[in-house]
Write a protein that holds these residues in place. Structure first.
Motif, PDB file in Angstrom:
ATOM      1  N   PHE A  18      40.431  47.334  67.696  1.00 42.06           N
ATOM      2  CA  PHE A  18      40.978  47.179  66.350  1.00 42.06           C
ATOM      3  C   PHE A  18      39.948  47.394  65.237  1.00 42.06           C
ATOM      4  O   PHE A  18      40.285  47.924  64.181  1.00 42.06           O
ATOM      5  CB  PHE A  18      41.649  45.813  66.207  1.00 42.06           C
ATOM      6  CG  PHE A  18      42.262  45.582  64.862  1.00 42.06           C
ATOM      7  CD1 PHE A  18      43.352  46.341  64.440  1.00 42.06           C
ATOM      8  CD2 PHE A  18      41.739  44.631  64.002  1.00 42.06           C
ATOM      9  CE1 PHE A  18      43.916  46.138  63.184  1.00 42.06           C
ATOM     10  CE2 PHE A  18      42.296  44.423  62.752  1.00 42.06           C
ATOM     11  CZ  PHE A  18      43.380  45.181  62.335  1.00 42.06           C
ATOM     12  N   PRO A  19      38.671  47.019  65.416  1.00 40.72           N
ATOM     13  CA  PRO A  19      37.703  47.260  64.345  1.00 40.72           C
ATOM     14  C   PRO A  19      37.599  48.730  63.913  1.00 40.72           C
ATOM     15  O   PRO A  19      37.344  49.011  62.747  1.00 40.72           O
ATOM     16  CB  PRO A  19      36.379  46.764  64.934  1.00 40.72           C
ATOM     17  CG  PRO A  19      36.798  45.687  65.878  1.00 40.72           C
ATOM     18  CD  PRO A  19      38.088  46.212  66.489  1.00 40.72           C
ATOM     19  N   PHE A  20      37.826  49.653  64.829  1.00 49.28           N
ATOM     20  CA  PHE A  20      37.812  51.075  64.451  1.00 49.28           C
ATOM     21  C   PHE A  20      38.954  51.383  63.491  1.00 49.28           C
ATOM     22  O   PHE A  20      38.779  52.085  62.494  1.00 49.28           O
ATOM     23  CB  PHE A  20      37.913  51.979  65.685  1.00 49.28           C
ATOM     24  CG  PHE A  20      36.682  51.966  66.540  1.00 49.28           C
ATOM     25  CD1 PHE A  20      35.591  52.752  66.207  1.00 49.28           C
ATOM     26  CD2 PHE A  20      36.610  51.172  67.672  1.00 49.28           C
ATOM     27  CE1 PHE A  20      34.441  52.748  66.986  1.00 49.28           C
ATOM     28  CE2 PHE A  20      35.471  51.157  68.460  1.00 49.28           C
ATOM     29  CZ  PHE A  20      34.385  51.939  68.114  1.00 49.28           C
ATOM     30  N   GLN A  21      40.134  50.886  63.789  1.00 44.00           N
ATOM     31  CA  GLN A  21      41.299  51.089  62.928  1.00 44.00           C
ATOM     32  C   GLN A  21      41.085  50.411  61.575  1.00 44.00           C
ATOM     33  O   GLN A  21      41.375  51.000  60.530  1.00 44.00           O
ATOM     34  CB  GLN A  21      42.560  50.544  63.596  1.00 44.00           C
ATOM     35  CG  GLN A  21      43.814  50.733  62.769  1.00 44.00           C
ATOM     36  CD  GLN A  21      45.044  50.152  63.450  1.00 44.00           C
ATOM     37  OE1 GLN A  21      45.032  49.827  64.632  1.00 44.00           O
ATOM     38  NE2 GLN A  21      46.112  50.010  62.706  1.00 44.00           N
ATOM     39  N   LEU A  22      40.580  49.212  61.604  1.00 47.00           N
ATOM     40  CA  LEU A  22      40.339  48.466  60.380  1.00 47.00           C
ATOM     41  C   LEU A  22      39.309  49.173  59.491  1.00 47.00           C
ATOM     42  O   LEU A  22      39.494  49.282  58.276  1.00 47.00           O
ATOM     43  CB  LEU A  22      39.858  47.054  60.729  1.00 47.00           C
ATOM     44  CG  LEU A  22      39.833  46.033  59.627  1.00 47.00           C
ATOM     45  CD1 LEU A  22      41.224  45.827  59.037  1.00 47.00           C
ATOM     46  CD2 LEU A  22      39.279  44.718  60.159  1.00 47.00           C
ATOM     47  N   ALA A  23      38.248  49.663  60.093  1.00 43.86           N
ATOM     48  CA  ALA A  23      37.224  50.393  59.326  1.00 43.86           C
ATOM     49  C   ALA A  23      37.807  51.640  58.684  1.00 43.86           C
ATOM     50  O   ALA A  23      37.496  51.960  57.530  1.00 43.86           O
ATOM     51  CB  ALA A  23      36.052  50.759  60.237  1.00 43.86           C
ATOM     52  N   GLU A  24      38.663  52.343  59.397  1.00 49.09           N
ATOM     53  CA  GLU A  24      39.316  53.531  58.838  1.00 49.09           C
ATOM     54  C   GLU A  24      40.219  53.147  57.671  1.00 49.09           C
ATOM     55  O   GLU A  24      40.165  53.756  56.596  1.00 49.09           O
ATOM     56  CB  GLU A  24      40.118  54.252  59.923  1.00 49.09           C
ATOM     57  CG  GLU A  24      40.829  55.493  59.448  1.00 49.09           C
ATOM     58  CD  GLU A  24      39.886  56.613  59.052  1.00 49.09           C
ATOM     59  OE1 GLU A  24      40.210  57.340  58.094  1.00 49.09           O
ATOM     60  OE2 GLU A  24      38.822  56.750  59.689  1.00 49.09           O
ATOM     61  N   GLU A  25      41.062  52.135  57.875  1.00 49.14           N
ATOM     62  CA  GLU A  25      41.998  51.707  56.836  1.00 49.14           C
ATOM     63  C   GLU A  25      41.289  51.224  55.581  1.00 49.14           C
ATOM     64  O   GLU A  25      41.780  51.428  54.472  1.00 49.14           O
ATOM     65  CB  GLU A  25      42.906  50.595  57.369  1.00 49.14           C
ATOM     66  CG  GLU A  25      43.903  51.059  58.391  1.00 49.14           C
ATOM     67  CD  GLU A  25      44.688  49.918  59.029  1.00 49.14           C
ATOM     68  OE1 GLU A  25      44.457  48.741  58.674  1.00 49.14           O
ATOM     69  OE2 GLU A  25      45.529  50.205  59.904  1.00 49.14           O
ATOM     70  N   ARG A  26      40.139  50.600  55.742  1.00 48.57           N
ATOM     71  CA  ARG A  26      39.416  50.050  54.592  1.00 48.57           C
ATOM     72  C   ARG A  26      38.415  51.035  53.980  1.00 48.57           C
ATOM     73  O   ARG A  26      37.699  50.690  53.049  1.00 48.57           O
ATOM     74  CB  ARG A  26      38.709  48.765  54.988  1.00 48.57           C
ATOM     75  CG  ARG A  26      39.711  47.675  55.328  1.00 48.57           C
ATOM     76  CD  ARG A  26      39.066  46.366  55.540  1.00 48.57           C
ATOM     77  NE  ARG A  26      40.082  45.355  55.807  1.00 48.57           N
ATOM     78  CZ  ARG A  26      39.812  44.088  56.018  1.00 48.57           C
ATOM     79  NH1 ARG A  26      38.564  43.657  55.991  1.00 48.57           N
ATOM     80  NH2 ARG A  26      40.789  43.233  56.253  1.00 48.57           N
ATOM     81  N   GLY A  27      38.349  52.248  54.536  1.00 47.01           N
ATOM     82  CA  GLY A  27      37.478  53.269  53.965  1.00 47.01           C
ATOM     83  C   GLY A  27      35.998  53.074  54.251  1.00 47.01           C
ATOM     84  O   GLY A  27      35.154  53.660  53.573  1.00 47.01           O
ATOM     85  N   ILE A  28      35.690  52.273  55.257  1.00 49.48           N
ATOM     86  CA  ILE A  28      34.285  51.990  55.558  1.00 49.48           C
ATOM     87  C   ILE A  28      33.561  53.220  56.089  1.00 49.48           C
ATOM     88  O   ILE A  28      32.421  53.494  55.702  1.00 49.48           O
ATOM     89  CB  ILE A  28      34.173  50.796  56.532  1.00 49.48           C
ATOM     90  CG1 ILE A  28      34.704  49.532  55.836  1.00 49.48           C
ATOM     91  CG2 ILE A  28      32.738  50.604  57.009  1.00 49.48           C
ATOM     92  CD1 ILE A  28      34.861  48.332  56.738  1.00 49.48           C
ATOM     93  N   PHE A  29      34.192  53.967  56.960  1.00 46.90           N
ATOM     94  CA  PHE A  29      33.563  55.187  57.474  1.00 46.90           C
ATOM     95  C   PHE A  29      33.281  56.162  56.327  1.00 46.90           C
ATOM     96  O   PHE A  29      32.174  56.689  56.201  1.00 46.90           O
ATOM     97  CB  PHE A  29      34.436  55.868  58.534  1.00 46.90           C
ATOM     98  CG  PHE A  29      34.638  55.064  59.789  1.00 46.90           C
ATOM     99  CD1 PHE A  29      33.584  54.417  60.418  1.00 46.90           C
ATOM    100  CD2 PHE A  29      35.892  54.965  60.360  1.00 46.90           C
ATOM    101  CE1 PHE A  29      33.763  53.683  61.588  1.00 46.90           C
ATOM    102  CE2 PHE A  29      36.097  54.239  61.530  1.00 46.90           C
ATOM    103  CZ  PHE A  29      35.033  53.604  62.142  1.00 46.90           C
ATOM    104  N   GLU A  30      34.288  56.395  55.518  1.00 47.94           N
ATOM    105  CA  GLU A  30      34.142  57.330  54.397  1.00 47.94           C
ATOM    106  C   GLU A  30      33.054  56.861  53.430  1.00 47.94           C
ATOM    107  O   GLU A  30      32.239  57.660  52.958  1.00 47.94           O
ATOM    108  CB  GLU A  30      35.471  57.474  53.663  1.00 47.94           C
ATOM    109  CG  GLU A  30      35.427  58.486  52.541  1.00 47.94           C
ATOM    110  CD  GLU A  30      36.761  58.647  51.839  1.00 47.94           C
ATOM    111  OE1 GLU A  30      36.838  59.542  50.981  1.00 47.94           O
ATOM    112  OE2 GLU A  30      37.711  57.902  52.132  1.00 47.94           O
ATOM    113  N   LYS A  31      33.016  55.583  53.144  1.00 50.22           N
ATOM    114  CA  LYS A  31      32.016  55.018  52.236  1.00 50.22           C
ATOM    115  C   LYS A  31      30.598  55.342  52.695  1.00 50.22           C
ATOM    116  O   LYS A  31      29.699  55.555  51.885  1.00 50.22           O
ATOM    117  CB  LYS A  31      32.202  53.506  52.140  1.00 50.22           C
ATOM    118  CG  LYS A  31      31.153  52.789  51.325  1.00 50.22           C
ATOM    119  CD  LYS A  31      31.384  51.290  51.328  1.00 50.22           C
ATOM    120  CE  LYS A  31      30.250  50.571  50.611  1.00 50.22           C
ATOM    121  NZ  LYS A  31      30.413  49.116  50.698  1.00 50.22           N
TER     122      LYS A  31
END
Length: 75
Positions: A18-31
Motif C-alpha cells: 500500500f505505501p507505493f499506492q499512497l506515495a503515488e496518490e500523494r505525489g511523493i514520487f513526482e515531488k
C-alpha cells in the motif's frame, strides 16, 4: 525537477504494498523526480523473480524465503 527514468516495481496485491499506492496518490514520487510504475503480480514470488530476471521489472517486493531459494538455485 525533471523526472528520472521509469522504475518498474512489482509485488503481490497485498496490504504491505500500500505505501507505493499512497506515495503515488500523494505525489511523493513526482515531488522527488521519480516515476514509478507498480505492477501487481498475483502469482507470487516465483513469477516476480522471473520478471526481474528477464528485465520485465526493475525491483520486486517479495518473500525472503523465495528470494534465498532463487539465489541458491541460480548461483
Amino acid at each position: 525537477m525533471p523526472v528520472c527514468r521509469l522504475i518498474r516495481v512489482m509485488g503481490v496485491p497485498e496490504h504491505f504494498n500500500f505505501p507505493f499506492q499512497l506515495a503515488e496518490e500523494r505525489g511523493i514520487f513526482e515531488k522527488h523526480g521519480v516515476e514509478v510504475e507498480f505492477v501487481f503480480e498475483p502469482l507470487g514470488t516465483g513469477a516476480m523473480i522471473t520478471a526481474v530476471m528477464d528485465d520485465t521489472v526493475d525491483v520486486i517486493v517479495a518473500l525472503t524465503e523465495g528470494l534465498v531459494v532463487s539465489v541458491v538455485i541460480h548461483s
